[in-house]
Design a protein around this motif. Sequence first.
Motif, PDB file in Angstrom:
ATOM      1  N   TYR A 236      -3.768  -1.521  -9.934  1.00 48.46           N
ATOM      2  CA  TYR A 236      -5.478  -2.154  -9.121  1.00 48.46           C
ATOM      3  C   TYR A 236      -5.505  -3.592  -8.493  1.00 48.46           C
ATOM      4  O   TYR A 236      -5.538  -2.911  -7.698  1.00 48.46           O
ATOM      5  N   ALA A 237      -4.408  -4.314  -9.205  1.00 50.71           N
ATOM      6  CA  ALA A 237      -4.578  -5.440  -8.644  1.00 50.71           C
ATOM      7  C   ALA A 237      -4.334  -5.668  -7.038  1.00 50.71           C
ATOM      8  O   ALA A 237      -4.666  -5.934  -6.019  1.00 50.71           O
ATOM      9  N   ILE A 238      -3.359  -5.103  -6.948  1.00 48.60           N
ATOM     10  CA  ILE A 238      -1.804  -5.027  -5.383  1.00 48.60           C
ATOM     11  C   ILE A 238      -2.947  -4.166  -4.392  1.00 48.60           C
ATOM     12  O   ILE A 238      -3.281  -4.471  -3.633  1.00 48.60           O
ATOM     13  N   ASP A 239      -3.606  -3.028  -4.983  1.00 51.76           N
ATOM     14  CA  ASP A 239      -4.090  -2.274  -4.214  1.00 51.76           C
ATOM     15  C   ASP A 239      -5.274  -2.929  -3.681  1.00 51.76           C
ATOM     16  O   ASP A 239      -5.792  -2.494  -2.425  1.00 51.76           O
ATOM     17  N   LEU A 240      -5.770  -3.630  -4.660  1.00 52.78           N
ATOM     18  CA  LEU A 240      -7.442  -4.279  -4.500  1.00 52.78           C
ATOM     19  C   LEU A 240      -7.048  -5.740  -2.623  1.00 52.78           C
ATOM     20  O   LEU A 240      -8.140  -5.707  -2.116  1.00 52.78           O
ATOM     21  N   ALA A 241      -5.774  -6.440  -3.379  1.00 53.89           N
ATOM     22  CA  ALA A 241      -5.944  -7.187  -2.644  1.00 53.89           C
ATOM     23  C   ALA A 241      -5.094  -6.492  -1.630  1.00 53.89           C
ATOM     24  O   ALA A 241      -5.666  -7.556  -0.293  1.00 53.89           O
ATOM     25  N   ALA A 242      -3.971  -5.991  -0.847  1.00 45.72           N
ATOM     26  CA  ALA A 242      -3.559  -5.428   0.049  1.00 45.72           C
ATOM     27  C   ALA A 242      -5.408  -4.887   1.263  1.00 45.72           C
ATOM     28  O   ALA A 242      -5.204  -5.030   2.490  1.00 45.72           O
ATOM     29  N   MET A 243      -6.248  -4.246   0.860  1.00 41.89           N
ATOM     30  CA  MET A 243      -7.664  -3.633   1.295  1.00 41.89           C
ATOM     31  C   MET A 243      -8.040  -4.852   1.886  1.00 41.89           C
ATOM     32  O   MET A 243      -8.724  -4.487   2.638  1.00 41.89           O
ATOM     33  N   PHE A 244      -8.733  -5.627   0.671  1.00 38.09           N
ATOM     34  CA  PHE A 244      -9.691  -6.990   0.571  1.00 38.09           C
ATOM     35  C   PHE A 244      -9.140  -7.786   1.809  1.00 38.09           C
ATOM     36  O   PHE A 244      -9.623  -7.495   3.370  1.00 38.09           O
ATOM     37  N   PHE A 245      -7.317  -7.880   2.144  1.00 42.90           N
ATOM     38  CA  PHE A 245      -7.358  -8.781   2.885  1.00 42.90           C
ATOM     39  C   PHE A 245      -6.496  -8.295   4.415  1.00 42.90           C
ATOM     40  O   PHE A 245      -7.004  -8.511   4.867  1.00 42.90           O
ATOM     41  N   ALA A 246      -6.214  -6.761   3.978  1.00 43.59           N
ATOM     42  CA  ALA A 246      -5.992  -6.160   5.621  1.00 43.59           C
ATOM     43  C   ALA A 246      -6.606  -4.896   5.836  1.00 43.59           C
ATOM     44  O   ALA A 246      -5.463  -3.894   5.914  1.00 43.59           O
ATOM     45  N   LEU A 359     -12.375   3.472  -7.918  1.00 41.54           N
ATOM     46  CA  LEU A 359     -12.608   2.236  -7.351  1.00 41.54           C
ATOM     47  C   LEU A 359     -11.723   1.254  -7.299  1.00 41.54           C
ATOM     48  O   LEU A 359     -11.837   0.308  -5.878  1.00 41.54           O
ATOM     49  N   SER A 360     -10.773   1.475  -7.652  1.00 40.94           N
ATOM     50  CA  SER A 360      -9.525   0.205  -6.692  1.00 40.94           C
ATOM     51  C   SER A 360      -8.702   0.690  -6.125  1.00 40.94           C
ATOM     52  O   SER A 360      -9.010  -0.259  -4.974  1.00 40.94           O
ATOM     53  N   TYR A 361      -9.373   2.052  -5.317  1.00 45.99           N
ATOM     54  CA  TYR A 361      -8.995   2.485  -4.353  1.00 45.99           C
ATOM     55  C   TYR A 361     -10.107   2.488  -2.745  1.00 45.99           C
ATOM     56  O   TYR A 361      -9.959   3.138  -1.862  1.00 45.99           O
ATOM     57  N   SER A 362     -11.297   2.622  -3.078  1.00 47.66           N
ATOM     58  CA  SER A 362     -12.359   2.826  -2.707  1.00 47.66           C
ATOM     59  C   SER A 362     -13.489   1.114  -2.831  1.00 47.66           C
ATOM     60  O   SER A 362     -13.805   1.196  -1.502  1.00 47.66           O
ATOM     61  N   VAL A 363     -13.185   1.155  -3.023  1.00 48.00           N
ATOM     62  CA  VAL A 363     -14.172  -0.747  -2.970  1.00 48.00           C
ATOM     63  C   VAL A 363     -13.217  -1.254  -2.006  1.00 48.00           C
ATOM     64  O   VAL A 363     -14.355  -2.483  -1.637  1.00 48.00           O
ATOM     65  N   GLY A 364     -11.871  -1.423  -2.362  1.00 49.98           N
ATOM     66  CA  GLY A 364     -11.106  -2.506  -1.802  1.00 49.98           C
ATOM     67  C   GLY A 364     -11.344  -2.537  -0.370  1.00 49.98           C
ATOM     68  O   GLY A 364     -12.124  -3.240   0.973  1.00 49.98           O
ATOM     69  N   PRO A 365     -11.221  -1.355   0.176  1.00 56.17           N
ATOM     70  CA  PRO A 365     -11.804  -1.082   1.690  1.00 56.17           C
ATOM     71  C   PRO A 365     -13.050  -1.112   2.391  1.00 56.17           C
ATOM     72  O   PRO A 365     -12.737  -1.636   3.181  1.00 56.17           O
ATOM     73  N   GLN A 366     -14.390  -1.255   1.466  1.00 59.07           N
ATOM     74  CA  GLN A 366     -15.035  -1.372   1.498  1.00 59.07           C
ATOM     75  C   GLN A 366     -15.417  -2.896   1.496  1.00 59.07           C
ATOM     76  O   GLN A 366     -15.914  -3.350   3.160  1.00 59.07           O
ATOM     77  N   GLY A 368     -13.139  -5.146   2.255  1.00 57.52           N
ATOM     78  CA  GLY A 368     -11.865  -5.513   3.510  1.00 57.52           C
ATOM     79  C   GLY A 368     -12.557  -5.639   4.671  1.00 57.52           C
ATOM     80  O   GLY A 368     -12.396  -6.359   5.324  1.00 57.52           O
ATOM     81  N   GLN A 369     -13.399  -4.364   4.944  1.00 56.27           N
ATOM     82  CA  GLN A 369     -14.152  -4.346   6.737  1.00 56.27           C
ATOM     83  C   GLN A 369     -14.983  -5.617   6.190  1.00 56.27           C
ATOM     84  O   GLN A 369     -15.753  -6.450   7.573  1.00 56.27           O
ATOM     85  N   VAL A 370     -16.651  -6.036   5.329  1.00 56.40           N
ATOM     86  CA  VAL A 370     -16.565  -7.150   5.708  1.00 56.40           C
ATOM     87  C   VAL A 370     -16.232  -8.097   6.510  1.00 56.40           C
ATOM     88  O   VAL A 370     -16.103  -9.365   5.932  1.00 56.40           O
ATOM     89  N   ARG A 371     -14.962  -9.261   5.480  1.00 57.72           N
ATOM     90  CA  ARG A 371     -14.029  -9.840   5.430  1.00 57.72           C
ATOM     91  C   ARG A 371     -13.326  -9.636   6.931  1.00 57.72           C
ATOM     92  O   ARG A 371     -13.444 -11.087   7.324  1.00 57.72           O
ATOM     93  N   ALA A 391      -2.132 -13.287   4.751  1.00 57.35           N
ATOM     94  CA  ALA A 391      -2.315 -13.308   2.883  1.00 57.35           C
ATOM     95  C   ALA A 391      -2.417 -11.953   2.434  1.00 57.35           C
ATOM     96  O   ALA A 391      -2.290 -12.430   0.839  1.00 57.35           O
ATOM     97  N   CYS A 392      -2.245 -11.009   2.811  1.00 59.13           N
ATOM     98  CA  CYS A 392      -1.965  -9.756   1.779  1.00 59.13           C
ATOM     99  C   CYS A 392      -0.541 -10.066   1.102  1.00 59.13           C
ATOM    100  O   CYS A 392      -0.177  -9.699   0.514  1.00 59.13           O
ATOM    101  N   VAL A 393       0.413 -10.586   2.535  1.00 59.33           N
ATOM    102  CA  VAL A 393       1.671 -10.101   1.634  1.00 59.33           C
ATOM    103  C   VAL A 393       2.235 -11.279   0.807  1.00 59.33           C
ATOM    104  O   VAL A 393       3.003 -11.163  -0.309  1.00 59.33           O
ATOM    105  N   ALA A 394       1.341 -12.652   0.796  1.00 56.74           N
ATOM    106  CA  ALA A 394       1.153 -13.898   0.138  1.00 56.74           C
ATOM    107  C   ALA A 394       0.678 -13.507  -1.285  1.00 56.74           C
ATOM    108  O   ALA A 394       1.294 -13.426  -2.412  1.00 56.74           O
ATOM    109  N   SER A 395      -0.550 -12.576  -1.222  1.00 56.64           N
ATOM    110  CA  SER A 395      -0.756 -11.539  -2.678  1.00 56.64           C
ATOM    111  C   SER A 395      -0.269 -11.016  -3.298  1.00 56.64           C
ATOM    112  O   SER A 395      -0.251 -11.299  -4.773  1.00 56.64           O
ATOM    113  N   VAL A 396       0.408  -9.982  -2.358  1.00 52.87           N
ATOM    114  CA  VAL A 396       1.050  -9.181  -3.459  1.00 52.87           C
ATOM    115  C   VAL A 396       2.316  -9.937  -4.176  1.00 52.87           C
ATOM    116  O   VAL A 396       2.915  -9.715  -5.074  1.00 52.87           O
ATOM    117  N   ALA A 397       2.580 -11.125  -3.329  1.00 49.25           N
ATOM    118  CA  ALA A 397       4.342 -11.663  -3.690  1.00 49.25           C
ATOM    119  C   ALA A 397       3.979 -12.391  -5.136  1.00 49.25           C
ATOM    120  O   ALA A 397       4.298 -12.535  -5.885  1.00 49.25           O
TER     121      ALA A 397
END
Length: 439
Positions: A236-246, A359-366, A368-371, A391-397
């Motif tokens: 969940y966390a990695i998908d949210l981070a990836a979509m939020f940042f990238a 929520l994990s794969y739908s809220v992230g893109p929403q 992410g577009q704001v960011r 930022a996505c690569v760093a947060s995934v790591a």
Amino acid sequence: MTSALPARLSALLPDLSPWRSSADFRLLWVQGLITYFGSFMALIALPLQIKELTGSPLAVGAMGAVELVPLVVFGLYGGALADSADRRKVILGTEAGLGLLAVVLLANAALPDPALWPLYLVAGGVSALAGLQRPALDSLMARIVPHDQLTAAAALNSLRWQFGAITGPAVAGLVVAYAGHATAYAVTVVTFAVSVLLCLRLAPAPPAEHARKPSLRGIAEGARYAWSRPVLLGTYAIDLAAMFFAFPNTIFPFLADELHAEWSLGLMYAAGSVGSLVLGLTSGWTSRVRRHGLFVVFGAAAWGLAIAAAGWFSNVWLVLGCLAAAGAGDMLSGLGRSTIWNQTIPEELRGRLAGIEVLSYSVGPQLGQVRAGAMAGWTGTRSAIWSGGVACVASVALLAAALPKLLTYDSGTDEDAERRRQARASGHPASGQSSPSGA
């Protein structure tokens, strides 16, 4: 040598074993393909109609705000409902409801002066019904597909989605341009009618014997279970981070302008789906992998790296290639997430955890577009894209380091996966649940 080459090529082709072994999987695959085509038809026609009626970018963007809250609320409730009701009935009822909403769009478009408010009403209704339906659909997959075919099923489902994502918008654009919104909505109505007929042929999928009615306590129980499992938490966390940042799709029009390639805008939106489709068509090897946590981590990191490169390059063809590579990385990560979810989550919690997955794969893109939009206004379009990828690569790591069990996940040795496998083998898919606290 010549005989070995075709064998190697055939090993890359999608694994069709779920299609051969499960009649319900075949029904849902065909039903989903038809529904995706009709849904993308409406997905393109609806914002175009709002733009035509108002001429306001803000009015079009407001559709996303209308959709977000119903998706969150009904996604969580839909997860609890999927654990307490016959999933076939939930899928059938929501599919019929989506068809009725398409009828509303068609009736409104046929008026001499179409109204604006029904478009927002339908957008919110579609989001609510989708939130109710997705957990039932997602949780049903682990019941109808053999345990060792779940990765193959995830690849076939993703392939179906990508095909709809590429062909649906392309055909929708032509239909709206040459035949009007009403024709596009009429096609959507027909596809949902066919989909309902296919859903009627699904086998019943009753809940576990001691299932309880949907409640906040039940939803909290599912959340506690997810929190107690580092592997699930990592997905969940990695998908949210990836979509939020990238997830920079919202600023693609500005990127096309900066590259002096306004003609490439449609290709930018389609490139990710093309990359995912290519991976899907060569996904046979994924059925032989047991370390699905590596899929999640490396796929998300590849997504971020490719997005960063897309923001850095100034050649439009290199940018499109990077976006395609990002789509392939996203699909690889998605295959890992879907397989882990279906392999490890107990049947009686499957619906509620599927609600969290929505929520994990739908809220992230929403978000992410704001960011991306805010960052582009502050630092510029291309810097907003490449910095988000970094930022996505760093947060995934960081997340992979904080949750090492995700990296070491092995479907052959993981305790939760073994319990799930034994439950399926015993013919009692709901048995073998460990406590939500992880004890």
